[in-house]
Design an enzyme around this catalytic site. Structure first.
Site, PDB file in Angstrom:
ATOM      1  N   ALA A   1       0.912  -1.085   0.116  1.00 51.76           N
ATOM      2  CA  ALA A   1      -0.034   0.016   0.178  1.00 51.76           C
ATOM      3  C   ALA A   1       0.854   1.262  -0.053  1.00 51.76           C
ATOM      4  CB  ALA A   1      -0.891   0.063   1.101  1.00 51.76           C
TER       5      ALA A   1
ATOM      6  N   GLY B   1      -0.278  -5.296   0.324  1.00 52.82           N
ATOM      7  CA  GLY B   1      -1.209  -5.054  -0.691  1.00 52.82           C
ATOM      8  C   GLY B   1      -0.788  -5.717  -1.872  1.00 52.82           C
TER       9      GLY B   1
ATOM     10  N   GLU C   1      -1.522  -9.330  -1.516  1.00 57.68           N
ATOM     11  CA  GLU C   1      -2.943  -9.444  -1.409  1.00 57.68           C
ATOM     12  C   GLU C   1      -3.332  -9.273  -2.993  1.00 57.68           C
ATOM     13  OE1 GLU C   1      -4.107  -7.951   2.883  1.00 57.68           O
ATOM     14  OE2 GLU C   1      -3.200  -6.527   1.720  1.00 57.68           O
TER      15      GLU C   1
ATOM     16  N   GLU D   1       2.736  -6.031   7.592  1.00 59.36           N
ATOM     17  CA  GLU D   1       1.823  -5.163   7.994  1.00 59.36           C
ATOM     18  C   GLU D   1       2.153  -5.082   9.772  1.00 59.36           C
ATOM     19  OE1 GLU D   1      -0.560  -6.129   4.262  1.00 59.36           O
ATOM     20  OE2 GLU D   1       0.789  -7.084   5.620  1.00 59.36           O
TER      21      GLU D   1
END
Length: 272
Positions: free
Chosen positions: A80, A123, A126, A146
């Site tokens: 992210a 992310g 993911e 994270e």
């Protein structure tokens, strides 16, 4: 052109070329995340642009299979955009509905193949796991770091990683934040195949070409059925599979495929 105004998702249809087992690049779309200066970090605007591009390809008959990759060789997506995420609050995240973009990506019906070089973290991992297959270069690294930022994965990392590699390894990876290299990811079941780094995109496109050469309605049904295997109890999954199997007998491609087999010729798929 600034990063704020130029398109950050490039869409292309590679020129047809011969592939293995009779596949070609006909009907294969290539999407490229294009923020190489920040290792293709995923901000909300990029994810929205990606979802819109995928939905457009999902609606067109010109595309049967999609390859997703990142610009450059340093990262598929390094995670992210933390500078953006750091300024969010519980209310802004809830009210902005930005995370609903992940559901739009998950809902794409055509097969998605991630071609991963370099980092696929947070992310980025993911996003790769949201795809149906992952072709990884031997320089790829996957992880959910994270925990090192004081949070946990929020776009499916805890759920998809556990389903892909099992509880024990997912716990270790998520609770320590360590990455795993491409070969460990392949051995754990996260990655479809590992290839030399420079062959990553060609290998992903070749695989996409083989899939795109199959009857498209049956391909979408097969993707749907396999995905349901991770969401339904076995009895319900078997019932769902059987309904799709019966449904395909209403299509022209079922009749053509079986006729071609009996007549010992190549099938000509109509997509109906």
């Amino acid at each position: 052109m600034s990063d704020d105004v130029r398109p950050r998702v490039r869409v292309a249809f590679p020129a047809p070329a011969g592939g293995a087992e009779g596949g070609t690049l006909d009907h294969v779309a290539l999407l490229t995340l294009d923020r190489p200066d920040v290792r293709n970090a995923l901000d909300f605007a990029l994810l929205a642009e990606l979802a819109a591009a995928l939905e457009a390809l999902d609606r067109t008959g010109a595309c049967h299979c999609i390859v997703l990759t990142g610009a450059g060789d340093r990262a598929f997506a390094a995670g992210a955009d933390i500078r953006e995420l750091a300024g969010e609050s519980p209310i802004s995240l809830y009210d902005g509905r930005s995370f609903e973009t992940w559901e739009r990506i998950r809902a794409i019906r055509k097969p998605l193949i991630a071609a991963v070089r370099g980092w696929a973290l947070g992310g980025g991992n993911e996003l790769a796991m949201t795809c149906d297959m992952i072709v990884a270069g031997d320089d790829a690294k996957f992880g959910q770091p994270e925990i090192r930022l004081g949070v946990i994965p929020g776009a499916g990392g805890t759920q998809r990683l556990a389903r892909a590699v099992g509880k024990a390894r997912a716990m270790e990876l998520i609770l320590t934040g360590r990455p795993m290299d491409a070969h460990e990811a392949e051995a754990a079941g996260l990655v479809t195949r590992v290839v030399p780094a420079g062959e990553t995109l060609p290998a992903a496109l070749e695989l996409a070409g083989q899939i795109a050469a199959m009857p498209p309605v049956a391909v979408r049904a097969a993707k749907d059925a396999v995905a349901r295997a991770f969401e339904l109890p076995l009895a319900a999954g078997l019932e769902y599979e059987r309904r799709l199997f019966f449904l395909l007998f209403a299509g022209e491609d079922q009749r053509e495929g079986m006729a071609a087999f009996v007549e010992k010729r190549a099938p000509r798929w109509s997509g109906r």
